[in-house]
Design a protein around this motif. Sequence first.
Motif, PDB file in Angstrom:
ATOM      1  N   PRO A 114       0.808  -1.230   0.000  1.00  0.00           N
ATOM      2  CA  PRO A 114       0.000   0.000   0.000  1.00  0.00           C
ATOM      3  C   PRO A 114       0.835   1.272   0.000  1.00  0.00           C
ATOM      4  CG  PRO A 114      -0.894  -1.590   1.560  1.00  0.00           C
ATOM      5  CD  PRO A 114       0.421  -2.141   1.105  1.00  0.00           C
ATOM      6  N   LEU A 115       2.045   1.212   0.576  1.00  0.00           N
ATOM      7  CA  LEU A 115       2.911   2.387   0.623  1.00  0.00           C
ATOM      8  C   LEU A 115       4.100   2.177  -0.304  1.00  0.00           C
ATOM      9  CD1 LEU A 115       3.515   5.153   1.902  1.00  0.00           C
ATOM     10  CD2 LEU A 115       4.844   3.946   3.647  1.00  0.00           C
ATOM     11  N   THR A 116       4.226   3.048  -1.318  1.00  0.00           N
ATOM     12  CA  THR A 116       5.313   2.979  -2.285  1.00  0.00           C
ATOM     13  C   THR A 116       6.155   4.247  -2.189  1.00  0.00           C
ATOM     14  OG1 THR A 116       3.968   1.663  -3.802  1.00  0.00           O
ATOM     15  CG2 THR A 116       5.900   2.744  -4.728  1.00  0.00           C
ATOM     16  N   ALA A 117       7.463   4.088  -2.213  1.00  0.00           N
ATOM     17  CA  ALA A 117       8.372   5.233  -2.122  1.00  0.00           C
ATOM     18  C   ALA A 117       9.246   5.300  -3.369  1.00  0.00           C
ATOM     19  CB  ALA A 117       9.241   5.132  -0.882  1.00  0.00           C
ATOM     20  N   THR A 118       9.542   6.525  -3.807  1.00  0.00           N
ATOM     21  CA  THR A 118      10.446   6.778  -4.929  1.00  0.00           C
ATOM     22  C   THR A 118      11.520   7.745  -4.466  1.00  0.00           C
ATOM     23  OG1 THR A 118       8.644   6.526  -6.519  1.00  0.00           O
ATOM     24  CG2 THR A 118      10.654   7.594  -7.292  1.00  0.00           C
ATOM     25  N   VAL A 119      12.782   7.403  -4.696  1.00  0.00           N
ATOM     26  CA  VAL A 119      13.890   8.311  -4.386  1.00  0.00           C
ATOM     27  C   VAL A 119      14.864   8.267  -5.560  1.00  0.00           C
ATOM     28  CG1 VAL A 119      13.699   8.172  -1.890  1.00  0.00           C
ATOM     29  CG2 VAL A 119      15.075   6.479  -3.107  1.00  0.00           C
ATOM     30  N   GLY A 120      15.457   9.415  -5.864  1.00  0.00           N
ATOM     31  CA  GLY A 120      16.407   9.475  -6.956  1.00  0.00           C
ATOM     32  C   GLY A 120      17.340  10.654  -6.814  1.00  0.00           C
ATOM     33  N   VAL A 121      18.539  10.510  -7.373  1.00  0.00           N
ATOM     34  CA  VAL A 121      19.522  11.584  -7.357  1.00  0.00           C
ATOM     35  C   VAL A 121      20.301  11.544  -8.667  1.00  0.00           C
ATOM     36  CG1 VAL A 121      21.297  10.187  -6.227  1.00  0.00           C
ATOM     37  CG2 VAL A 121      21.367  12.680  -6.022  1.00  0.00           C
ATOM     38  N   GLY A 123       9.292  10.765  -3.526  1.00  0.00           N
ATOM     39  CA  GLY A 123       7.835  10.710  -3.577  1.00  0.00           C
ATOM     40  C   GLY A 123       7.286   9.545  -2.775  1.00  0.00           C
ATOM     41  N   LEU A 124       6.034   9.699  -2.330  1.00  0.00           N
ATOM     42  CA  LEU A 124       5.336   8.651  -1.596  1.00  0.00           C
ATOM     43  C   LEU A 124       3.945   8.468  -2.186  1.00  0.00           C
ATOM     44  CD1 LEU A 124       6.219   9.638   2.089  1.00  0.00           C
ATOM     45  CD2 LEU A 124       7.137   7.674   0.817  1.00  0.00           C
ATOM     46  N   VAL A 125       3.501   7.236  -2.266  1.00  0.00           N
ATOM     47  CA  VAL A 125       2.135   6.907  -2.684  1.00  0.00           C
ATOM     48  C   VAL A 125       1.549   5.966  -1.642  1.00  0.00           C
ATOM     49  CG1 VAL A 125       0.663   5.870  -4.439  1.00  0.00           C
ATOM     50  CG2 VAL A 125       2.705   7.142  -5.129  1.00  0.00           C
ATOM     51  N   TYR A 126       0.372   6.328  -1.140  1.00  0.00           N
ATOM     52  CA  TYR A 126      -0.324   5.472  -0.171  1.00  0.00           C
ATOM     53  C   TYR A 126      -1.684   5.095  -0.740  1.00  0.00           C
ATOM     54  CZ  TYR A 126      -2.746   3.872   3.997  1.00  0.00           C
ATOM     55  OH  TYR A 126      -3.472   3.121   4.894  1.00  0.00           O
ATOM     56  N   ARG A 127      -1.955   3.794  -0.796  1.00  0.00           N
ATOM     57  CA  ARG A 127      -3.202   3.278  -1.346  1.00  0.00           C
ATOM     58  C   ARG A 127      -3.962   2.560  -0.221  1.00  0.00           C
ATOM     59  NH1 ARG A 127       0.914   2.223  -4.761  1.00  0.00           N
ATOM     60  NH2 ARG A 127       1.121   0.037  -4.135  1.00  0.00           N
ATOM     61  N   PRO A 128      -4.855   3.265   0.489  1.00  0.00           N
ATOM     62  CA  PRO A 128      -5.610   2.618   1.569  1.00  0.00           C
ATOM     63  C   PRO A 128      -6.607   1.594   1.062  1.00  0.00           C
ATOM     64  CG  PRO A 128      -6.417   4.842   1.196  1.00  0.00           C
ATOM     65  CD  PRO A 128      -5.191   4.694   0.358  1.00  0.00           C
ATOM     66  N   GLY A 129      -6.970   1.693  -0.231  1.00  0.00           N
ATOM     67  CA  GLY A 129      -7.893   0.747  -0.844  1.00  0.00           C
ATOM     68  C   GLY A 129      -7.731   0.801  -2.339  1.00  0.00           C
ATOM     69  N   ALA A 188      -9.599   1.866  -4.588  1.00  0.00           N
ATOM     70  CA  ALA A 188     -10.231   2.999  -5.265  1.00  0.00           C
ATOM     71  C   ALA A 188      -9.636   4.346  -4.879  1.00  0.00           C
ATOM     72  CB  ALA A 188     -11.733   3.022  -4.972  1.00  0.00           C
ATOM     73  N   THR A 189      -8.686   4.375  -3.946  1.00  0.00           N
ATOM     74  CA  THR A 189      -8.175   5.651  -3.435  1.00  0.00           C
ATOM     75  C   THR A 189      -6.651   5.641  -3.462  1.00  0.00           C
ATOM     76  OG1 THR A 189     -10.096   5.859  -1.993  1.00  0.00           O
ATOM     77  CG2 THR A 189      -8.206   7.262  -1.504  1.00  0.00           C
ATOM     78  N   ARG A 190      -6.106   6.803  -3.808  1.00  0.00           N
ATOM     79  CA  ARG A 190      -4.648   6.946  -3.858  1.00  0.00           C
ATOM     80  C   ARG A 190      -4.265   8.321  -3.335  1.00  0.00           C
ATOM     81  NH1 ARG A 190      -0.139   7.271  -8.005  1.00  0.00           N
ATOM     82  NH2 ARG A 190      -1.497   8.587  -9.261  1.00  0.00           N
ATOM     83  N   LEU A 191      -3.389   8.349  -2.335  1.00  0.00           N
ATOM     84  CA  LEU A 191      -2.815   9.591  -1.819  1.00  0.00           C
ATOM     85  C   LEU A 191      -1.348   9.624  -2.229  1.00  0.00           C
ATOM     86  CD1 LEU A 191      -4.255   9.400   1.806  1.00  0.00           C
ATOM     87  CD2 LEU A 191      -5.155  10.752  -0.086  1.00  0.00           C
ATOM     88  N   ARG A 192      -0.870  10.794  -2.642  1.00  0.00           N
ATOM     89  CA  ARG A 192       0.525  10.856  -3.077  1.00  0.00           C
ATOM     90  C   ARG A 192       1.130  12.211  -2.744  1.00  0.00           C
ATOM     91  NH1 ARG A 192       0.931  13.825  -7.460  1.00  0.00           N
ATOM     92  NH2 ARG A 192      -0.968  14.383  -8.571  1.00  0.00           N
ATOM     93  N   ALA A 193       2.441  12.213  -2.632  1.00  0.00           N
ATOM     94  CA  ALA A 193       3.200  13.438  -2.406  1.00  0.00           C
ATOM     95  C   ALA A 193       4.528  13.304  -3.139  1.00  0.00           C
ATOM     96  CB  ALA A 193       3.429  13.679  -0.920  1.00  0.00           C
ATOM     97  N   ALA A 194       5.024  14.409  -3.680  1.00  0.00           N
ATOM     98  CA  ALA A 194       6.286  14.402  -4.409  1.00  0.00           C
ATOM     99  C   ALA A 194       7.006  15.715  -4.160  1.00  0.00           C
ATOM    100  CB  ALA A 194       6.048  14.191  -5.904  1.00  0.00           C
ATOM    101  N   PHE A 195       8.318  15.665  -4.210  1.00  0.00           N
ATOM    102  CA  PHE A 195       9.134  16.852  -3.977  1.00  0.00           C
ATOM    103  C   PHE A 195      10.451  16.649  -4.720  1.00  0.00           C
ATOM    104  CE2 PHE A 195       8.644  13.925  -0.472  1.00  0.00           C
ATOM    105  CZ  PHE A 195       9.918  13.379  -0.325  1.00  0.00           C
TER     106      PHE A 195
END
Length: 649
Positions: A377-384, A401-407, A409-416
Amino acid sequence: MSLRIPWLLLVWAPLPVGLAAQHPDTVRLAPVVVTATRIPTPAAAVAAAVTVVTGEELRARGLRTVAEALRTVPGVAVAEIGSFGGQTSLFLRGGESDYVKVLLDGVPLNHPGGALDLADLTLDNVDRIEIVRGPASVLYGSDAVTGVIQVFSRAGTPGSGFSLEAAARGGTYATSDLAVGVRGRGRWIGYAASASRFASDGLYRYNNDYRHTVVSGRVAVTPSAHTTADLAYRFGDDVYRFPTDGAGRPADSNQVSKERGPAVSLTLARTLSRSVTAQFGATLREQRIRFQDDPDSPGEDGRFESRDLVRRAGAGALVTWRVAERAAVTAGLEYEDQRQRGRSVFEASFGSFPDSIAVARWNRAAYVQALLGLDRPLTATVGVRLDHNSQFGGHATWRGGLVYRPGPATRLRAAFGSGFKEPTFFENFARGFVRGNPELDPERSLSWEAGLEHRAGAVTLAATYFRQRFRDLIEFTFAPAPPDSVNYFNVAGATAAGLETSLDVVLAGRWAGELRYTYLDTRVLEPGLDPTPDAAFSPGRPLLRRPAHTLTAGLRAPVTERALVAVEARFVGERDDLDFTRPAGERRVALDAYVRLNLAAQYDLVRSPLGPIVLTLRAENLLDDRSPEIAGFLPRGRTLLAGARLGDR
């Protein structure tokens, strides 16, 4: 300085679609995307905001250019001179028009330094377009400050055999649009090729015709289950005549610009083991550009002509290690060589003033990216990434970046992350009446975003908030400044923040509707060297040509078994611009909001041995709104194009 570069010394780019994954051409958000991570990745695990526009949708909307396809994408603003072939600029999330890297099957189409005119990038032989919003320099280097757009060409699909495609249409402004193509696939090879010719007399009564020819093709070869190879080629040749001066006033009967050249990519991929794959890529972009303006009136004293050859070439490789379905680590190396050679001359009764340019720079880069928790459910992306440029030295960028999928049908994400853009050749090396600054630093950005996506039956809702800070923006000053008496400096800083929302509805019977809204707030924080009210970077004021509000609505309706209608309405709000028809000090204006209503229709007339024969209609600006997109320049009025096509082109 030699310009002889082996064509295989080219920049590595993402794996073309034929070597990545074959996707159904029936949904907007593909289950797998490539551009966001440079490897095929489930869309649900990607932290960046991604939009995929499919070939089926492009054909249903009757579109001709990539710029037209991008106008309905959240966060995108397109500004066009008006007439077919006129300068077309792209602003993504409030960034400069050279802050988006545009790729065609992995080939960078931007000039060195990011500049790009989208007027000539057509949808010939296009399978789909992937739009990644947010900084992507960690994977793509310079120019990918606010995003990356990649256009993927078509090739034959498995079991498709041979097919012939053709299309013809004509209409307003004496416009004609002709195309022919072939596609096919055998047991181990797929191919597609097309040729097109577009012509129009333009908006103005004289010297406004546009001619554009494109030849493109792609071959994908799979000699074994572990090896693939892909070659894509595109050659464009355009001639654009325009009567307008820099303020948009018709003033010249014979000035003309011409551009021609190829874009080539070669990709080889090999599966080394169950968990390791290696890829090698090569690209070449070459443009021969000519501008000519001879005296055309008794009072005109002067002739100007310029010829330039611009080339981007390089090579690179990447290796991907996959840990079952849980993680993927990618490491890559790149090399790029950029060159420009040209001559110009201004001749008048008071003398002749020739000039020339022969410059080059190179860039080496290494990057690594890790995707963790792909099956959780929790996926992380890191790069340099670390770039070393012959002009400005070393530069590091990063992304997470982070992606959280509680189910399901729903996806929460953040990227920087961070991004950068190298100076243009002109900003670095110009000489003559303008002097470039070889000591310029790259323009930089720092960004973050947070998003939510939720699907409830046939309805999908998405929203993203983003904020960006741009630093070391390069500004031109007419008065050379000490100590080196150059005209370009890193001085300005700005911010851009906004909200992107979308609503998609898919109904029974293949009816589909969409609603897109973007709110954008840009502000200049650090002014440039120009203290006048006409300054491009005026403290506290918005950045030019970025609308605060953009709203688009679309409906695709199969009204009968044979007829399909697509309707699109687009509202673009007020935005600041500079109107050079006004006196100095009064040129900054607020352009009026405008509305464009477009319609496309197709009717399946008959099934022939060569494929379906379909009647087509494309109607643009049905309300005949004449509000300009750029100050001083007329937009196209109501435009109708009608014709027919054979096959699925």
